[in-house]
Enzyme design. Structure first.
Site, PDB file in Angstrom:
ATOM      1  CB  CYS A   2     -59.140 -30.295 -41.264  1.00 58.25           C
ATOM      2  SG  CYS A   2     -57.719 -31.111 -40.703  1.00 58.25           S
ATOM      3  NE  ARG A  27     -62.410 -27.634 -45.612  1.00 62.30           N
ATOM      4  CZ  ARG A  27     -62.200 -26.601 -46.227  1.00 62.30           C
ATOM      5  NH1 ARG A  27     -62.849 -26.218 -47.290  1.00 62.30           N
ATOM      6  NH2 ARG A  27     -61.144 -25.671 -45.932  1.00 62.30           N
ATOM      7  CD1 TRP A  74     -56.286 -35.520 -46.178  1.00 58.25           C
ATOM      8  CD2 TRP A  74     -54.910 -33.932 -45.610  1.00 58.25           C
ATOM      9  NE1 TRP A  74     -55.430 -35.578 -47.181  1.00 58.25           N
ATOM     10  CE2 TRP A  74     -54.390 -34.489 -46.603  1.00 58.25           C
ATOM     11  CE3 TRP A  74     -53.813 -33.089 -45.008  1.00 58.25           C
ATOM     12  CZ2 TRP A  74     -53.176 -34.272 -47.263  1.00 58.25           C
ATOM     13  CZ3 TRP A  74     -52.568 -32.734 -45.616  1.00 58.25           C
ATOM     14  CH2 TRP A  74     -52.133 -33.431 -46.708  1.00 58.25           C
ATOM     15  CG  ASN A  98     -58.752 -26.433 -42.044  1.00 58.59           C
ATOM     16  OD1 ASN A  98     -57.865 -27.040 -42.394  1.00 58.59           O
ATOM     17  ND2 ASN A  98     -59.501 -25.726 -42.712  1.00 58.59           N
ATOM     18  N   GLY A  99     -55.531 -26.757 -40.137  1.00 58.91           N
ATOM     19  CA  GLY A  99     -54.444 -26.025 -40.742  1.00 58.91           C
ATOM     20  C   GLY A  99     -53.319 -26.730 -39.893  1.00 58.91           C
ATOM     21  CD  GLU A 484     -57.314 -32.502 -65.135  1.00 61.32           C
ATOM     22  OE1 GLU A 484     -56.501 -32.323 -64.349  1.00 61.32           O
ATOM     23  OE2 GLU A 484     -58.361 -32.696 -64.393  1.00 61.32           O
ATOM     24  CE  LYS A 488     -59.139 -35.204 -62.206  1.00 61.11           C
ATOM     25  NZ  LYS A 488     -59.027 -33.852 -62.176  1.00 61.11           N
ATOM     26  CD  GLU A 491     -57.094 -36.365 -58.942  1.00 66.12           C
ATOM     27  OE1 GLU A 491     -56.949 -35.759 -57.813  1.00 66.12           O
ATOM     28  OE2 GLU A 491     -57.597 -35.714 -59.970  1.00 66.12           O
ATOM     29  CG  HIS A 507     -36.171 -35.103 -76.831  1.00 64.91           C
ATOM     30  ND1 HIS A 507     -35.143 -34.670 -77.596  1.00 64.91           N
ATOM     31  CD2 HIS A 507     -37.536 -34.713 -77.652  1.00 64.91           C
ATOM     32  CE1 HIS A 507     -35.586 -34.044 -78.885  1.00 64.91           C
ATOM     33  NE2 HIS A 507     -36.942 -34.036 -78.711  1.00 64.91           N
ATOM     34  CE  LYS A 606     -63.456 -29.940 -55.077  1.00 60.93           C
ATOM     35  NZ  LYS A 606     -62.846 -30.543 -56.147  1.00 60.93           N
TER      36      LYS A 606
HETATM   37  C1  F6R Z   1     -57.081 -32.426 -58.896  1.00 58.68           C
HETATM   38  C2  F6R Z   1     -57.339 -31.408 -58.040  1.00 58.68           C
HETATM   39  C3  F6R Z   1     -56.309 -30.752 -57.641  1.00 58.68           C
HETATM   40  C4  F6R Z   1     -56.595 -29.316 -57.373  1.00 58.68           C
HETATM   41  C5  F6R Z   1     -55.385 -28.511 -56.801  1.00 58.68           C
HETATM   42  C6  F6R Z   1     -55.775 -26.920 -56.669  1.00 58.68           C
HETATM   43  O1  F6R Z   1     -58.078 -33.465 -59.480  1.00 58.68           O
HETATM   44  O2  F6R Z   1     -58.470 -31.169 -57.827  1.00 58.68           O
HETATM   45  O3  F6R Z   1     -55.083 -30.830 -58.016  1.00 58.68           O
HETATM   46  O4  F6R Z   1     -56.917 -28.712 -58.769  1.00 58.68           O
HETATM   47  O5  F6R Z   1     -55.419 -28.934 -55.288  1.00 58.68           O
HETATM   48  O6  F6R Z   1     -56.943 -26.667 -55.963  1.00 58.68           O
HETATM   49  P1  F6R Z   1     -57.794 -25.170 -56.248  1.00 58.68           P
HETATM   50  O7  F6R Z   1     -58.099 -25.085 -57.747  1.00 58.68           O
HETATM   51  O8  F6R Z   1     -58.952 -25.335 -55.396  1.00 58.68           O
HETATM   52  O9  F6R Z   1     -56.828 -24.122 -56.087  1.00 58.68           O
END
Ligand code: F6R
Length: 611
Positions: A2, A27, A74, A98-99, A484, A488, A491, A507, A606
């Protein structure tokens, strides 16, 4: 999660709020709304869906007034819908939140028992009811908010307005961030400076349990006990251009292409080219020596992509600095009753510096009397502020929800930091440092070179469209990149993908392989190369289609793969940074060709400020 924005001043609040919310859409983006006060009334407009839907609605709404708040959501409690969208309003009180309010069921029950009618399914609406009840008695918004604070449990950043005092916004928080921007005869407040840097570079970060009364010409902050707090402004000097797409179709693509420059910034700050040396900034040289003097081990705690970066860090700190290192997912660590030893050093990693679980892990460690080092991108974020030592990623604002440039910036900063620690512990020889320095100096240009093959990666992605499952594999420092790469793809392209240490295939996961499964094998030329190629052959022998990622013009890998992605020859510790570029572009092109919104993947936000 949010985004919230508030404005007081002579500009049209609708424009300032919408502009700010656009910068905060990363957000949350399932609904949005604004409430603007004018002539003793509040005009509220809300819309389901992305901000564009709200923008379209607002285009036909004339707005006057000089005070307003807005929100992009969100969903936590209550489905995405117009009725659950913010601002919530009760008897002239409007709030954006937000929260998560954890005791919302108790509050809801009490409110219903005392005759309130609750319209939405959200926890946030309850805050508006509580403030409204109090403001009828106190006739003062700040006092009403102070009375409500003790009743809320959970995480919140809230802006409140009241029709009967239309020239003020009262802001308060516990957990998620709130930053107040100061202008001439105008003031702003938002979840993130990105929403405000087009207007001001002067900011105040609100602390937990503080209440701020913001008017167009004054900002007053009060402590938990109601005492006035003096807080200096922080000057940012960010360029508003940094939060624009600059001709790229998506922020994510722009951020991928920024990597040669962002990596060069850290190298410029932390190396000395003439002396071929990795340097420790004087600001923390002594501190680093004190923290690591008698260190027995290191724990690195983070979430998501930052956790995968931490996993890379484990290999570095053990190999370069000979320091036993463990990594933990923050949401597990904080509830596991971890055992601390007085000589353990803890590091947390967070791009946003606001991730709720990572912040809670940091606080838990500090309560146990240990110092915490952080690596953060957002410099004045809560995690950066609460750490004993915070290392900046220095890669500028990251807006695409999927982390890209912050990931490679973290890898590089981990490598430079591990080298600094290795020098303190005398485990990095001069020859090894010189060898690493030569590779580091070549890195930005090499990343640039990999980026020039973007069209090739796009074609490779096209060849793998029909696959529903992907296994990313690597060994050693390539293993975190496999994790990673899989994240990617999940998501962005909504494909099922898993990352494995290639040696683990036998395994269990090998059973997954058939001709419908694609394997992405990260096999740069390092000491584990031969073993990785054997794992590739095993997958291929069972029918997998293979994308191989290797060093240079490797005909052997080309021969045994269906697509071959090349990175330039480098140092073992830098291969992961180079290997990250093709896997980012692979995921980007897959998602883009499916028509997905690459910057705002479904269900995600994010800055994860709720647990
Ligand atoms: C994936 C991504 C998330 C963040 C995670 C932690 O692309 O961006 O997995 O890495 O939410 O976020 P931060 O680094 O802001 O603590």
């Amino acid at each position: 999660m949010c985004g919230i924005v508030g404005y007081l001043g002579a500009r049209n609040p609708k424009d300032v709020i919408l502009g700010g919310l656009k910068k905060l859409e990363y957000r949350g983006y399932d609904s949005a709304g604004v409430a603007i006060l004018h002539d003793g009334h509040t005009k509220r407009v809300r819309a389901l869906g992305k901000l564009k839907a709200l923008e379209d609605k607002l285009a036909h709404e004339p707005f006057n007034g000089h005070t307003g708040i807005g929100h992009t959501r969100w969903a936590t409690h209550g489905v995405p819908s117009e009725i659950n969208a913010h601002p919530h309003q009760v008897n002239g009180v409007s709030i954006v939140h937000n929260g998560i309010i954890e005791n919302f069921q108790d509050i809801r029950r009490d409110l219903i028992q005392s005759g309130s009618t609750i319209e939405s399914q959200t926890d946030s609406e309850l805050i508006a009811h509580l403030i409204s009840d109090q403001v009828q008695q106190t006739q003062d918004l700040r006092t009403a908010v102070e009375r409500v604070l003790g009743k809320l449990r959970g995480a919140y950043a809230v802006l409140a307005t009241w029709e009967q005092s239309p020239d003020e916004i009262v802001a308060f928080k516990e957990g998620p961030p709130l930053v107040i921007g100061h202008g001439r005869d105008e003031n702003f407040v938002a979840s993130d400076v990105q929403a405000l840097i087009a207007y001001t570079q002067k900011f105040i970060y609100l602390e937990d349990q503080e209440v701020a009364v913001i008017k167009k010409d004054s900002i007053q902050i009060f402590s938990e006990t109601g005492k006035p707090v003096d807080r200096d402004f922080v000057e940012l000097n960010w360029d508003a251009e940094m939060v624009e797409k600059q001709g790229f179709p998506y922020f994510m693509l722009k951020e991928i292409f920024e990597q040669p420059r962002t990596l060069a910034v850290s190298l410029e700050l932390l190396t000395n080219k003439e002396r071929q040396e990795i340097i420790t900034p004087t600001e923390y040289d002594d501190k680093l020596k004190t923290i690591f003097a008698g260190a027995t081990d290191l724990r690195i705690v983070a979430c998501g992509t930052s956790f995968y970066a931490a996993t890379y860090g484990k290999y570095l700190f053990e190999r370069l600095a000979r320091l036993p290192t463990e990594v933990d997912i923050a949401s597990e660590f904080r509830y596991r009753e971890p055992v601390f030893n007085k000589k353990t050093v803890v590091m947390v990693i967070s791009q946003s510096g606001e991730t709720a679980d990572t912040l809670a892990a940091l606080r838990l460690v500090r309560q146990n009397g240990l110092e915490v080092i952080s690596i953060c991108n957002v410099k004045n974020s809560t995690i950066a502020r609460e750490s004993s030592l915070s290392i900046p990623m220095n890669c500028g604002p990251e807006i695409g929800v999927a982390s890209t440039k912050a990931f490679t910036a973290t890898l590089l900063n981990l490598l430079l930091f591990a080298s600094q620690v290795a020098k303190v512990r005398e485990t990095l020889s001069r020859a090894a440092e010189t060898e690493l320095m030569a590779a580091l100096m070549a890195l930005p240009a090499q990343v640039d070179l990999v980026l020039t093959h973007d069209k090739y990666f796009e074609n490779a992605a096209r060849g793998f469209h029909q696959f529903k499952g992907f296994l990313f594999m690597g060994r050693g420092v390539s293993y975190p990149i496999a994790l990673e790469g899989a994240l990617k793809l999940k998501e962005l392209a909504y494909l099922h993908a898993e990352g494995y240490a290639a040696g683990e295939m036998k395994h269990g996961p090998l059973a997954l392989i058939d001709e419908r499964m694609a394997v992405v094998m990260i096999a740069p030329s390092d000491e584990l190369y031969e073993k990785t190629v054997s794992n590739l052959e095993e997958a291929r022998a069972r029918g997998a289609k293979v994308i191989a990622l290797g060093t240079g013009e490797n005909t052997r890998l080309r021969d045994v793969s269906d697509a071959y992605l090349a990175i330039p020859a480098s140092h073992w510790a830098l291969n992961p940074i180079l290997a990250t570029i093709p896997i980012q572009l692979l995921a980007y092109h897959m998602a883009h060709s499916f028509g997905y919104d690459v910057d705002q993947p479904r269900n995600l936000a994010k800055s994860v400020t709720v647990e």
